[in-house]
Scaffold this active site. Structure first.
Site, PDB file in Angstrom:
ATOM      1  N   THR A 232       0.838  -1.197   0.000  1.00 20.67           N
ATOM      2  CA  THR A 232       0.000   0.000   0.000  1.00 20.67           C
ATOM      3  C   THR A 232       0.878   1.253   0.000  1.00 20.67           C
ATOM      4  O   THR A 232       1.965   1.261   0.582  1.00 20.67           O
ATOM      5  CB  THR A 232      -0.956   0.030   1.209  1.00 20.67           C
ATOM      6  OG1 THR A 232      -0.210   0.273   2.402  1.00 20.67           O
ATOM      7  CG2 THR A 232      -1.729  -1.274   1.340  1.00 20.67           C
TER       8      THR A 232
ATOM      9  N   ASP B 296      -3.298   6.143   2.239  1.00 21.34           N
ATOM     10  CA  ASP B 296      -2.661   7.164   3.073  1.00 21.34           C
ATOM     11  C   ASP B 296      -3.069   6.791   4.496  1.00 21.34           C
ATOM     12  O   ASP B 296      -4.267   6.803   4.828  1.00 21.34           O
ATOM     13  CB  ASP B 296      -3.186   8.558   2.686  1.00 21.34           C
ATOM     14  CG  ASP B 296      -2.535   9.665   3.495  1.00 21.34           C
ATOM     15  OD1 ASP B 296      -2.237   9.441   4.690  1.00 21.34           O
ATOM     16  OD2 ASP B 296      -2.344  10.754   2.949  1.00 21.34           O
TER      17      ASP B 296
ATOM     18  N   ASN C  94       4.862   0.329   8.409  1.00 24.29           N
ATOM     19  CA  ASN C  94       6.144   0.940   8.042  1.00 24.29           C
ATOM     20  C   ASN C  94       6.034   2.424   7.700  1.00 24.29           C
ATOM     21  O   ASN C  94       6.972   3.184   7.917  1.00 24.29           O
ATOM     22  CB  ASN C  94       6.701   0.151   6.838  1.00 24.29           C
ATOM     23  CG  ASN C  94       7.803   0.891   6.129  1.00 24.29           C
ATOM     24  OD1 ASN C  94       8.929   0.965   6.617  1.00 24.29           O
ATOM     25  ND2 ASN C  94       7.485   1.455   4.964  1.00 24.29           N
TER      26      ASN C  94
ATOM     27  N   SER D  15       9.397   1.339  14.677  1.00 23.06           N
ATOM     28  CA  SER D  15       9.776   2.424  15.567  1.00 23.06           C
ATOM     29  C   SER D  15      11.111   2.914  15.050  1.00 23.06           C
ATOM     30  O   SER D  15      11.286   3.112  13.832  1.00 23.06           O
ATOM     31  CB  SER D  15       9.847   1.918  17.009  1.00 23.06           C
ATOM     32  OG  SER D  15      10.356   2.892  17.871  1.00 23.06           O
TER      33      SER D  15
ATOM     34  N   TYR E  65       9.784  13.829  16.341  1.00 21.21           N
ATOM     35  CA  TYR E  65       9.895  12.487  15.761  1.00 21.21           C
ATOM     36  C   TYR E  65      10.073  11.451  16.876  1.00 21.21           C
ATOM     37  O   TYR E  65       9.406  10.408  16.882  1.00 21.21           O
ATOM     38  CB  TYR E  65      11.078  12.456  14.788  1.00 21.21           C
ATOM     39  CG  TYR E  65      11.317  11.107  14.147  1.00 21.21           C
ATOM     40  CD1 TYR E  65      10.348  10.499  13.364  1.00 21.21           C
ATOM     41  CD2 TYR E  65      12.538  10.443  14.305  1.00 21.21           C
ATOM     42  CE1 TYR E  65      10.571   9.254  12.766  1.00 21.21           C
ATOM     43  CE2 TYR E  65      12.776   9.213  13.719  1.00 21.21           C
ATOM     44  CZ  TYR E  65      11.792   8.623  12.946  1.00 21.21           C
ATOM     45  OH  TYR E  65      12.014   7.398  12.364  1.00 21.21           O
TER      46      TYR E  65
ATOM     47  N   LYS F 156       7.754   8.161  17.978  1.00 22.77           N
ATOM     48  CA  LYS F 156       8.246   6.771  18.036  1.00 22.77           C
ATOM     49  C   LYS F 156       8.192   6.216  19.474  1.00 22.77           C
ATOM     50  O   LYS F 156       7.970   5.021  19.665  1.00 22.77           O
ATOM     51  CB  LYS F 156       9.659   6.685  17.443  1.00 22.77           C
ATOM     52  CG  LYS F 156       9.718   6.981  15.933  1.00 22.77           C
ATOM     53  CD  LYS F 156       8.860   6.016  15.095  1.00 22.77           C
ATOM     54  CE  LYS F 156       9.100   6.180  13.600  1.00 22.77           C
ATOM     55  NZ  LYS F 156       8.248   5.278  12.778  1.00 22.77           N
TER      56      LYS F 156
ATOM     57  N   THR G 172      17.941   5.017   3.024  1.00 22.28           N
ATOM     58  CA  THR G 172      16.686   5.189   2.279  1.00 22.28           C
ATOM     59  C   THR G 172      16.546   6.690   2.006  1.00 22.28           C
ATOM     60  O   THR G 172      17.475   7.456   2.208  1.00 22.28           O
ATOM     61  CB  THR G 172      15.494   4.716   3.138  1.00 22.28           C
ATOM     62  OG1 THR G 172      15.361   5.610   4.252  1.00 22.28           O
ATOM     63  CG2 THR G 172      15.674   3.289   3.632  1.00 22.28           C
TER      64      THR G 172
HETATM   65  N1  LIG Z   1      15.791   5.029   7.280  1.00 21.60           N
HETATM   66  C1  LIG Z   1      16.065   5.153   8.559  1.00 21.60           C
HETATM   67  O1  LIG Z   1      17.190   5.504   8.931  1.00 21.60           O
HETATM   68  C2  LIG Z   1      15.036   4.825   9.592  1.00 21.60           C
HETATM   69  C3  LIG Z   1      15.483   4.646  10.904  1.00 21.60           C
HETATM   70  C4  LIG Z   1      14.566   4.334  11.885  1.00 21.60           C
HETATM   71  C5  LIG Z   1      13.238   4.191  11.582  1.00 21.60           C
HETATM   72  N2  LIG Z   1      12.820   4.376  10.287  1.00 21.60           N
HETATM   73  C6  LIG Z   1      11.383   4.226  10.036  1.00 21.60           C
HETATM   74  O2  LIG Z   1      11.194   3.302   8.986  1.00 21.60           O
HETATM   75  C7  LIG Z   1       9.997   3.605   8.277  1.00 21.60           C
HETATM   76  C8  LIG Z   1      10.275   3.657   6.794  1.00 21.60           C
HETATM   77  O3  LIG Z   1      11.178   4.712   6.540  1.00 21.60           O
HETATM   78  P1  LIG Z   1      12.202   4.700   5.309  1.00 21.60           P
HETATM   79  O4  LIG Z   1      13.549   4.797   5.891  1.00 21.60           O
HETATM   80  O5  LIG Z   1      11.904   3.588   4.380  1.00 21.60           O
HETATM   81  O6  LIG Z   1      11.871   6.128   4.676  1.00 21.60           O
HETATM   82  P2  LIG Z   1      11.435   6.580   3.200  1.00 21.60           P
HETATM   83  O7  LIG Z   1      12.387   6.036   2.197  1.00 21.60           O
HETATM   84  O8  LIG Z   1      11.263   8.047   3.323  1.00 21.60           O
HETATM   85  O9  LIG Z   1      10.021   5.883   2.975  1.00 21.60           O
HETATM   86  C9  LIG Z   1       8.931   6.234   3.761  1.00 21.60           C
HETATM   87  C10 LIG Z   1       7.660   5.726   3.131  1.00 21.60           C
HETATM   88  O10 LIG Z   1       6.571   6.083   4.001  1.00 21.60           O
HETATM   89  C11 LIG Z   1       5.544   6.585   3.208  1.00 21.60           C
HETATM   90  N3  LIG Z   1       4.627   7.481   3.907  1.00 21.60           N
HETATM   91  C12 LIG Z   1       4.866   8.654   4.543  1.00 21.60           C
HETATM   92  N4  LIG Z   1       3.725   9.182   4.993  1.00 21.60           N
HETATM   93  C13 LIG Z   1       2.716   8.337   4.629  1.00 21.60           C
HETATM   94  C14 LIG Z   1       1.326   8.318   4.787  1.00 21.60           C
HETATM   95  N5  LIG Z   1       0.663   9.318   5.406  1.00 21.60           N
HETATM   96  N6  LIG Z   1       0.605   7.275   4.296  1.00 21.60           N
HETATM   97  C15 LIG Z   1       1.231   6.267   3.657  1.00 21.60           C
HETATM   98  N7  LIG Z   1       2.556   6.237   3.434  1.00 21.60           N
HETATM   99  C16 LIG Z   1       3.293   7.254   3.936  1.00 21.60           C
HETATM  100  C17 LIG Z   1       6.222   7.305   2.063  1.00 21.60           C
HETATM  101  O11 LIG Z   1       5.287   7.437   1.018  1.00 21.60           O
HETATM  102  P3  LIG Z   1       5.485   8.348  -0.286  1.00 21.60           P
HETATM  103  O12 LIG Z   1       6.363   7.542  -1.179  1.00 21.60           O
HETATM  104  O13 LIG Z   1       4.104   8.547  -0.799  1.00 21.60           O
HETATM  105  O14 LIG Z   1       6.119   9.635   0.181  1.00 21.60           O
HETATM  106  C18 LIG Z   1       7.391   6.378   1.770  1.00 21.60           C
HETATM  107  O15 LIG Z   1       7.022   5.377   0.854  1.00 21.60           O
HETATM  108  C19 LIG Z   1       9.474   4.926   8.872  1.00 21.60           C
HETATM  109  O16 LIG Z   1       8.455   4.637   9.806  1.00 21.60           O
HETATM  110  C20 LIG Z   1      10.695   5.492   9.564  1.00 21.60           C
HETATM  111  O17 LIG Z   1      10.348   6.350  10.634  1.00 21.60           O
HETATM  112  C21 LIG Z   1      13.683   4.688   9.293  1.00 21.60           C
END
Ligand SMILES: NC(=O)c1ccc[n+]([C@@H]2O[C@H](COP(=O)([O-])OP(=O)(O)OC[C@H]3O[C@@H](n4cnc5c(N)ncnc54)[C@H](OP(=O)(O)O)[C@@H]3O)[C@@H](O)[C@H]2O)c1
Length: 277
Positions: A35, A55, A82, A133, A147, A151, A182
């Site tokens: 999704t 969303d 996620n 988280s 943020y 979390k 990412t």
């Molecule tokens: N990367 C890190 O270092 C890291 C570390 C700790 C935790 N996390 C957590 O891991 C998860 C994934 O992050 P990521 O690193 O993969 O970041 P990312 O590459 O920015 O991907 C985030 C995804 O979340 C989607 N999203 C944001 N708001 C949304 C909403 N309202 N409804 C549906 N989808 C939504 C985005 O959709 P769009 O494509 O439409 O914008 C994107 O596909 C997040 O919860 C983040 O807080 C990441």
């Protein structure tokens, strides 16, 4: 007893950790409901893939997506909550709307999707829920107050929920990634407080430059994290918390030590509040 994680439901699946988890689950032969805010942004084509608009801030869309998932595959074995983003920058330089949007996605959005999926898993008397988280859910940092707050909320929610769901054979795992490569720190994902306050100028510039310098250079590999999620989903007794990456292991370990140190240092005073009723 072994658990067959055959049908996956993943939010925020267009990019990053979500997209890698979709690919890994498909490669393992599973059915996947991927999704995204715009399902067209999911470009993979596979007979075992159902791409849906979701969303996570939209509770009705979450219910509709779950109905569509069950109509197509009959079950949801694994939910990966996620979707999320970082509202970074200093608290006072962020607006009330910034804070509300952060919680609308990272916390209430996660609740909406979980609320929609749990009746399906309860009926099955089986399921796995992975709530993304972060190390930001373990320790606060400057520039991460909002943020981290979101979390920390995910952590407390998940810890309570895990106990509520255990009698139904549903296991909840809180995933605490360190820094993963990412779009998370990219301008298309992260948001930075925009209400400049002169007193914070130097601190804000330093924090912003720090995030910018790490963008797309993070040590964690999201493909490897996806592989680990597949492994955890199939495990008969997955952990309540899973730290992902050496940085996360170090940070969580340091937090435990700091908590213990402070608890013990103040213990004598802490216990003086016990009532003598
Ligand atoms: N990367 C890190 O270092 C890291 C570390 C700790 C935790 N996390 C957590 O891991 C998860 C994934 O992050 P990521 O690193 O993969 O970041 P990312 O590459 O920015 O991907 C985030 C995804 O979340 C989607 N999203 C944001 N708001 C949304 C909403 N309202 N409804 C549906 N989808 C939504 C985005 O959709 P769009 O494509 O439409 O914008 C994107 O596909 C997040 O919860 C983040 O807080 C990441």
């Amino acid at each position: 007893m072994s658990f067959q994680p055959h049908n996956w439901f993943i939010t925020g699946a267009a990019r990053g950790i979500g997209a890698h988890t979709v690919q890994a689950a498909l490669a393992a032969g599973h059915n996947v409901v991927a999704t995204a805010r715009k399902r067209d942004s999911i470009t993979l084509a596979d007979d075992r893939l159902l791409a849906l608009d979701l969303d996570v801030t939209d509770a009705a869309q979450a219910q509709a997506a779950v109905q569509a998932a069950v109509a197509r595959f009959g079950r949801i074995d694994v939910l990966v909550n996620n979707a999320g983003y970082g509202q970074l920058g200093l608290f006072e330089e962020s607006t009330a709307a910034d804070a509300e949007q952060q919680f609308a996605t990272n916390v209430f959005g996660l609740f909406h999707v979980t609320r929609a999926v749990l009746p399906v898993m309860r009926q099955q008397r089986a399921g796995r829920v992975f709530n993304l988280s972060s190390i930001a859910g373990m320790r606060g940092i400057p520039g991460g107050s909002l943020y981290c707050a979101s979390k920390f909320a995910v952590e407390g929610f998940s810890e309570g929920l895990a106990q509520e769901l255990a009698p139904f054979g549903i296991r909840v795992t809180i995933v605490e990634p360190g820094a993963f490569r990412t779009d998370f720190l990219d301008g298309q994902s992260m948001r930075f407080g925009s209400q400049a306050i002169a007193d914070y100028a130097a601190q804000s510039a330093q924090i912003s430059a720090g995030f910018g310098a790490r963008n797309h250079l993070q040590p964690g590999d999201p493909a490897r994290l996806a592989a680990v999620l597949l492994q955890l989903a199939a495990h008969p007794a997955p952990p309540l918390r899973f730290a992902a990456g050496s940085d996360a292991v170090g940070i969580v370990g340091a937090k435990i030590e700091a908590l213990r140190g402070e608890l013990e240092a103040w213990q004598a005073l802490s216990v003086t509040t016990d009532g003598a009723f």
